[in-house]
Design a protein around this motif. Structure first.
Motif, short mmCIF file in Angstrom:
data_model
loop_
_atom_site.label_atom_id
_atom_site.label_comp_id
_atom_site.label_asym_id
_atom_site.label_seq_id
_atom_site.Cartn_x
_atom_site.Cartn_y
_atom_site.Cartn_z
N ASP A 40 0.83 -1.20 0.00
CA ASP A 40 0.00 0.00 0.00
C ASP A 40 0.87 1.26 0.00
O ASP A 40 1.87 1.33 0.72
N THR A 42 -0.22 4.84 0.77
CA THR A 42 -1.31 5.70 1.19
C THR A 42 -0.79 6.85 2.03
O THR A 42 0.13 6.68 2.82
N THR A 44 -2.35 11.03 3.49
CA THR A 44 -3.26 12.16 3.43
C THR A 44 -2.52 13.37 3.98
O THR A 44 -2.12 13.37 5.15
N GLY A 178 -2.25 4.01 -8.77
CA GLY A 178 -3.29 4.30 -7.79
C GLY A 178 -4.04 5.56 -8.15
O GLY A 178 -4.00 6.04 -9.29
N SER A 197 -4.87 13.03 -1.05
CA SER A 197 -4.96 11.76 -0.35
C SER A 197 -4.76 10.64 -1.36
O SER A 197 -5.49 10.56 -2.35
N SER A 198 -3.77 9.79 -1.10
CA SER A 198 -3.39 8.76 -2.06
C SER A 198 -3.86 7.38 -1.62
O SER A 198 -3.81 7.03 -0.44
N LYS A 199 -4.29 6.59 -2.60
CA LYS A 199 -4.53 5.16 -2.44
C LYS A 199 -3.89 4.46 -3.63
O LYS A 199 -4.06 4.90 -4.77
#
Length: 334
Positions: A40, A42, A44, A178, A197-199
């Motif tokens: 992952d 991720t 923010t 992503g 904000s990353s995913k």
């Protein structure tokens, strides 16, 4: 921030007295591994330090251009847990293109797009950098909400190009993709608010284990010969394309009957860049009747080392490798 890379101390050997040496064996690659797959990516982050400027007029889409655009940059500290356990930095550059007219000449179009070749988020720490290339629409089909001073909120896509030189240090050759939830004020000035904000998932190059036997000897000034304890110095090599951090010799065992590992294990080793090596010494006790009856000189047995080799994201990967060991053919000198 410059990449320091793994520590350079490569050939530390435990302070034991070598009284009789055996020939080194060829490197033996790992026989099994529990490695790291996509991880992952991720985070923010937000701030009020966005720097924006306007480039106008631009060549319209109908004329083969990309329209007018806003240059926009942000920077923020990157917390630990995003790109390894280290803290770092985030820097983003957005090229917000639109095919409208800048005020006060006329109304601004309600949609824009990101020019992918120059819109990116770069994450960095002491180990290197990873660049996420951003895309959102095209000149013909802009998809990014835009009112002249703000873009978003919107979902844009990102991708890590494994061939890009922007991915450097221990993050060279990284890949992944992503989405990014983005909103940013893009007015001229240096105090624009922003949030992202990353995913997504990222894959980094992986280390791999190879071992060889460098030396066998009777330790403790030769007293270990009488105790039937043989010490073995192994060369631990990172034979994979990725770097390893916080390497640990977790265990040293033997599948051969009559052989008892004496350690020490676990042992903390150095960071190992791709291709780097370090020596480590462990001892084994040979029983009286096996693996070799009575005579301990030249006795051969099999060993297995288990080594934890975390990658550049600090994801631990346990690797095992086996090597045959032969005790010294000569007793210690009298």
């Amino acid at each position: 921030m410059g990449w320091r890379g793994p520590a350079r101390r490569r050939h530390r050997t435990r302070a034991l007295i070598a009284l009789a040496a055996a020939g080194a064996l060829a490197l033996v690659p790992a026989t099994s591994a529990t490695g790291s797959g996509p991880q992952d990516l991720t985070f923010t982050l937000s701030g009020a330090n966005g720097v924006g400027s306007i480039v106008n007029p631009g060549l319209p889409c109908a004329s083969g251009g990309q329209g007018s655009y806003r240059d926009y940059t942000v920077a923020a500290p990157l917390p630990s847990g995003v790109l390894s356990n280290l803290t770092g930095d985030l820097r983003a550059s957005l090229d917000v293109q639109h095919d409208g007219v800048e005020p006060p000449v006329g109304p601004v179009t309600t949609n824009a797009f990101l020019l992918g070749s120059v819109s990116h988020v770069t994450l960095s720490n002491q180990r290197g950098t990873v660049q996420l290339v951003l895309t959102s629409g095209t000149c013909a089909k802009p998809t990014l909400p835009f009112d002249g001073t703000t873009v978003g909120p919107a979902t844009v896509t990102w991708a890590v190009d494994p061939t890009s030189p922007s991915n450097s240090g221990s993050y060279r050759g990284s890949s992944g993709s992503g989405t990014l939830q983005l909103q940013a004020g893009v007015a001229p000035g240096a105090d624009n608010p922003w949030s992202m904000s990353s995913k997504g998932k990222i894959t980094v190059l992986q280390p791999a284990l190879s071992i060889s036997v460098v030396n066998t000897f009777w330790g403790n000034l030769g007293l270990d010969y009488a105790l039937r304890n043989v010490s073995v110095t192994y060369q631990i090599k990172n034979s994979g394309p990725g770097d390893a951090f916080g390497v640990v010799l977790a265990s040293a065992t033997s599948p051969t009957s009559g052989v008892t590992p004496l350690g020490p294990a676990p042992q903390a080793l150095d960071d190992l860049a791709s291709g780097a090596t370090e020596n480590v010494t462990v001892a084994y006790h040979l029983d009286l009747l096996q693996p070799c009856a009575l005579v301990v000189l030249g006795c051969s047995f099999n060993t297995k080392l288990t080594v934890t080799m975390p990658d550049a994201l600090d994801v631990p990967a346990t690797q095992t490798a086996s090597a045959q060991v032969t005790a010294p053919n000569l007793p210690p000198p009298l």
